[in-house]
Motif scaffolding. Sequence first.
Motif, PDB file in Angstrom:
ATOM      1  N   THR A   1       0.810  -1.231   0.000  1.00  0.00           N
ATOM      2  CA  THR A   1       0.000   0.000   0.000  1.00  0.00           C
ATOM      3  C   THR A   1       0.838   1.273   0.000  1.00  0.00           C
ATOM      4  OG1 THR A   1      -0.203   0.204   2.419  1.00  0.00           O
ATOM      5  CG2 THR A   1      -1.820  -1.199   1.292  1.00  0.00           C
ATOM      6  N   VAL A   2       2.146   1.141   0.144  1.00  0.00           N
ATOM      7  CA  VAL A   2       3.001   2.335   0.232  1.00  0.00           C
ATOM      8  C   VAL A   2       4.122   2.249  -0.805  1.00  0.00           C
ATOM      9  CG1 VAL A   2       2.518   2.714   2.690  1.00  0.00           C
ATOM     10  CG2 VAL A   2       4.476   1.306   2.024  1.00  0.00           C
ATOM     11  N   VAL A   3       4.715   3.400  -1.115  1.00  0.00           N
ATOM     12  CA  VAL A   3       5.840   3.425  -2.061  1.00  0.00           C
ATOM     13  C   VAL A   3       7.046   2.721  -1.435  1.00  0.00           C
ATOM     14  CG1 VAL A   3       5.043   5.508  -3.253  1.00  0.00           C
ATOM     15  CG2 VAL A   3       6.563   5.720  -1.275  1.00  0.00           C
ATOM     16  N   GLU A   4       7.928   2.228  -2.283  1.00  0.00           N
ATOM     17  CA  GLU A   4       9.076   1.434  -1.818  1.00  0.00           C
ATOM     18  C   GLU A   4       9.979   2.192  -0.853  1.00  0.00           C
ATOM     19  OE1 GLU A   4      11.213  -0.990  -4.619  1.00  0.00           O
ATOM     20  OE2 GLU A   4       9.421  -1.218  -5.855  1.00  0.00           O
ATOM     21  N   SER A   5      10.086   3.500  -0.991  1.00  0.00           N
ATOM     22  CA  SER A   5      10.955   4.248  -0.068  1.00  0.00           C
ATOM     23  C   SER A   5      10.488   4.125   1.380  1.00  0.00           C
ATOM     24  CB  SER A   5      11.031   5.720  -0.478  1.00  0.00           C
ATOM     25  OG  SER A   5       9.751   6.320  -0.428  1.00  0.00           O
ATOM     26  N   LYS A   6       9.193   3.881   1.603  1.00  0.00           N
ATOM     27  CA  LYS A   6       8.691   3.683   2.970  1.00  0.00           C
ATOM     28  C   LYS A   6       9.165   2.363   3.551  1.00  0.00           C
ATOM     29  CE  LYS A   6       6.271   6.003   5.071  1.00  0.00           C
ATOM     30  NZ  LYS A   6       6.616   7.056   6.040  1.00  0.00           N
ATOM     31  N   TRP A   7       9.422   1.358   2.673  1.00  0.00           N
ATOM     32  CA  TRP A   7       9.901   0.070   3.157  1.00  0.00           C
ATOM     33  C   TRP A   7      11.249   0.227   3.837  1.00  0.00           C
ATOM     34  CZ3 TRP A   7       9.334  -3.451  -1.789  1.00  0.00           C
ATOM     35  CH2 TRP A   7       8.033  -3.376  -2.270  1.00  0.00           C
ATOM     36  N   ASP A   8      12.126   1.065   3.247  1.00  0.00           N
ATOM     37  CA  ASP A   8      13.444   1.303   3.834  1.00  0.00           C
ATOM     38  C   ASP A   8      13.321   2.089   5.132  1.00  0.00           C
ATOM     39  OD1 ASP A   8      14.654   0.027   1.672  1.00  0.00           O
ATOM     40  OD2 ASP A   8      14.847   1.901   0.537  1.00  0.00           O
ATOM     41  N   GLU A   9      12.388   3.037   5.148  1.00  0.00           N
ATOM     42  CA  GLU A   9      12.173   3.867   6.338  1.00  0.00           C
ATOM     43  C   GLU A   9      11.584   3.055   7.490  1.00  0.00           C
ATOM     44  OE1 GLU A   9       9.176   7.514   7.321  1.00  0.00           O
ATOM     45  OE2 GLU A   9      10.133   7.564   5.352  1.00  0.00           O
ATOM     46  N   LEU A  10      10.733   2.092   7.168  1.00  0.00           N
ATOM     47  CA  LEU A  10      10.087   1.267   8.188  1.00  0.00           C
ATOM     48  C   LEU A  10      10.250  -0.216   7.869  1.00  0.00           C
ATOM     49  CD1 LEU A  10       6.704   3.088   8.956  1.00  0.00           C
ATOM     50  CD2 LEU A  10       8.603   2.737  10.515  1.00  0.00           C
ATOM     51  N   PRO A  11      11.447  -0.779   8.103  1.00  0.00           N
ATOM     52  CA  PRO A  11      11.586  -2.230   7.932  1.00  0.00           C
ATOM     53  C   PRO A  11      10.661  -2.942   8.927  1.00  0.00           C
ATOM     54  CG  PRO A  11      13.543  -1.280   8.951  1.00  0.00           C
ATOM     55  CD  PRO A  11      12.655  -0.140   8.576  1.00  0.00           C
ATOM     56  N   GLU A  12      10.439  -4.199   8.717  1.00  0.00           N
ATOM     57  CA  GLU A  12       9.413  -4.920   9.469  1.00  0.00           C
ATOM     58  C   GLU A  12       9.533  -4.778  10.989  1.00  0.00           C
ATOM     59  OE1 GLU A  12       7.012  -9.156   9.372  1.00  0.00           O
ATOM     60  OE2 GLU A  12       8.892  -8.970   8.262  1.00  0.00           O
ATOM     61  N   ALA A  13      10.720  -4.907  11.545  1.00  0.00           N
ATOM     62  CA  ALA A  13      10.869  -4.796  13.006  1.00  0.00           C
ATOM     63  C   ALA A  13      10.458  -3.406  13.503  1.00  0.00           C
ATOM     64  CB  ALA A  13      12.303  -5.104  13.420  1.00  0.00           C
ATOM     65  N   LYS A  14      10.881  -2.369  12.789  1.00  0.00           N
ATOM     66  CA  LYS A  14      10.532  -1.004  13.170  1.00  0.00           C
ATOM     67  C   LYS A  14       9.037  -0.749  12.971  1.00  0.00           C
ATOM     68  CE  LYS A  14      12.292   3.692  12.543  1.00  0.00           C
ATOM     69  NZ  LYS A  14      13.229   4.532  11.786  1.00  0.00           N
ATOM     70  N   TRP A  15       8.463  -1.307  11.897  1.00  0.00           N
ATOM     71  CA  TRP A  15       7.036  -1.163  11.628  1.00  0.00           C
ATOM     72  C   TRP A  15       6.225  -1.826  12.739  1.00  0.00           C
ATOM     73  CZ3 TRP A  15       2.903  -4.477  10.570  1.00  0.00           C
ATOM     74  CH2 TRP A  15       1.770  -3.885  10.013  1.00  0.00           C
TER      75      TRP A  15
ATOM     76  N   LEU B   1      -2.634   2.104  -7.007  1.00  0.00           N
ATOM     77  CA  LEU B   1      -2.171   3.291  -6.288  1.00  0.00           C
ATOM     78  C   LEU B   1      -1.351   2.872  -5.088  1.00  0.00           C
ATOM     79  CD1 LEU B   1      -5.495   5.364  -6.184  1.00  0.00           C
ATOM     80  CD2 LEU B   1      -3.492   5.832  -7.589  1.00  0.00           C
ATOM     81  N   ARG B   2      -0.453   3.757  -4.674  1.00  0.00           N
ATOM     82  CA  ARG B   2       0.325   3.566  -3.441  1.00  0.00           C
ATOM     83  C   ARG B   2       0.349   4.880  -2.683  1.00  0.00           C
ATOM     84  NH1 ARG B   2       4.499  -0.901  -3.812  1.00  0.00           N
ATOM     85  NH2 ARG B   2       3.284  -2.439  -4.947  1.00  0.00           N
ATOM     86  N   LEU B   3       0.359   4.790  -1.362  1.00  0.00           N
ATOM     87  CA  LEU B   3       0.500   5.979  -0.532  1.00  0.00           C
ATOM     88  C   LEU B   3       1.937   6.473  -0.588  1.00  0.00           C
ATOM     89  CD1 LEU B   3      -1.516   4.843   2.615  1.00  0.00           C
ATOM     90  CD2 LEU B   3      -2.266   6.410   0.831  1.00  0.00           C
ATOM     91  N   ASP B   4       2.099   7.773  -0.764  1.00  0.00           N
ATOM     92  CA  ASP B   4       3.434   8.369  -0.781  1.00  0.00           C
ATOM     93  C   ASP B   4       3.427   9.566   0.160  1.00  0.00           C
ATOM     94  OD1 ASP B   4       5.966   9.243  -1.249  1.00  0.00           O
ATOM     95  OD2 ASP B   4       5.677   9.688  -3.373  1.00  0.00           O
ATOM     96  N   THR B   5       3.551   9.280   1.442  1.00  0.00           N
ATOM     97  CA  THR B   5       3.453  10.330   2.448  1.00  0.00           C
ATOM     98  C   THR B   5       4.618  11.301   2.403  1.00  0.00           C
ATOM     99  OG1 THR B   5       4.392   8.794   4.065  1.00  0.00           O
ATOM    100  CG2 THR B   5       1.989   9.006   4.005  1.00  0.00           C
ATOM    101  N   SER B   6       5.687  10.958   1.685  1.00  0.00           N
ATOM    102  CA  SER B   6       6.802  11.908   1.565  1.00  0.00           C
ATOM    103  C   SER B   6       6.450  13.060   0.633  1.00  0.00           C
ATOM    104  CB  SER B   6       8.048  11.194   1.049  1.00  0.00           C
ATOM    105  OG  SER B   6       7.830  10.720  -0.270  1.00  0.00           O
ATOM    106  N   LYS B   7       5.419  12.903  -0.193  1.00  0.00           N
ATOM    107  CA  LYS B   7       5.026  13.940  -1.146  1.00  0.00           C
ATOM    108  C   LYS B   7       4.388  15.148  -0.478  1.00  0.00           C
ATOM    109  CE  LYS B   7       5.402  12.025  -5.408  1.00  0.00           C
ATOM    110  NZ  LYS B   7       6.458  12.477  -6.227  1.00  0.00           N
ATOM    111  N   LEU B   8       3.839  14.950   0.716  1.00  0.00           N
ATOM    112  CA  LEU B   8       3.136  16.043   1.380  1.00  0.00           C
ATOM    113  C   LEU B   8       3.494  16.040   2.866  1.00  0.00           C
ATOM    114  CD1 LEU B   8       0.956  17.766  -0.246  1.00  0.00           C
ATOM    115  CD2 LEU B   8      -0.602  16.901   1.452  1.00  0.00           C
ATOM    116  N   PRO B   9       4.696  16.458   3.235  1.00  0.00           N
ATOM    117  CA  PRO B   9       5.066  16.429   4.652  1.00  0.00           C
ATOM    118  C   PRO B   9       4.194  17.392   5.454  1.00  0.00           C
ATOM    119  CG  PRO B   9       6.712  17.612   3.369  1.00  0.00           C
ATOM    120  CD  PRO B   9       5.722  17.036   2.389  1.00  0.00           C
ATOM    121  N   ASN B  10       4.031  17.071   6.712  1.00  0.00           N
ATOM    122  CA  ASN B  10       3.253  17.885   7.652  1.00  0.00           C
ATOM    123  C   ASN B  10       1.811  18.078   7.213  1.00  0.00           C
ATOM    124  OD1 ASN B  10       5.612  18.273   9.246  1.00  0.00           O
ATOM    125  ND2 ASN B  10       6.255  19.878   7.833  1.00  0.00           N
TER     126      ASN B  10
END
Length: 189
Positions: free
Chosen positions: A91-105, A171-180
């Motif tokens: 559901t999210v863009v691949e860059s979020k996978w690096d930001e939140l690996p499974e343990a951190k997620w 579609l994928r969520l890309d929360t980096s596109k709209l910070p804050n």
Amino acid sequence: MKWGLPVSIVVLLAGAGGGVVLAENFYGGPERSSSTAKFQSTDEVVSMTSPGGVEYTPGAVGHPDQQAVMVLLDNHFRSINDRDYDLWKSTVVESKWDELPEAKWNQAYGTTDDLDMKVHRIDPGPDGSLLAMLTFKSHQSPEDAPPDMPYRCLEWNLVYPMVITDSGRSLRLDTSKLPNSALRAACQE
């Protein structure tokens, strides 16, 4: 006779005032917030509810991409509530996978349950993306809540940017596109 007219006026005014009070209580007056820092009521009419429990207002249902948005948001909220990392990744863009690996997620969402999701609008965004304005509540352990708001329940009012995948099929969520783009407050329970 000289008291007849004044008494009649008083009775009419009292009746009118009572009618206004009765009508406000029966039909409901405008919602008022005790604090501007709290969320306003979102009593918009719901046009449909998705299989995943996400509500859509008539304006959101009328958007031509509403079905694709519905699939994305149903999967996104289900992934969090069911603790399904692989579904979340879809559901999210691949860059979020690096930001939140499974343990951190798992640490971030391990006690989170999202509910009362409502999409108020779907608008076009930059570069062919979409923007969904939605509200929802999250329940979590206070230690898993955002550090600046350690509450069991938070009300969220935010914009989710959504981009079309490289394959062009979803579609994928890309929360980096709209910070804050998120407002949050402790629930008014």
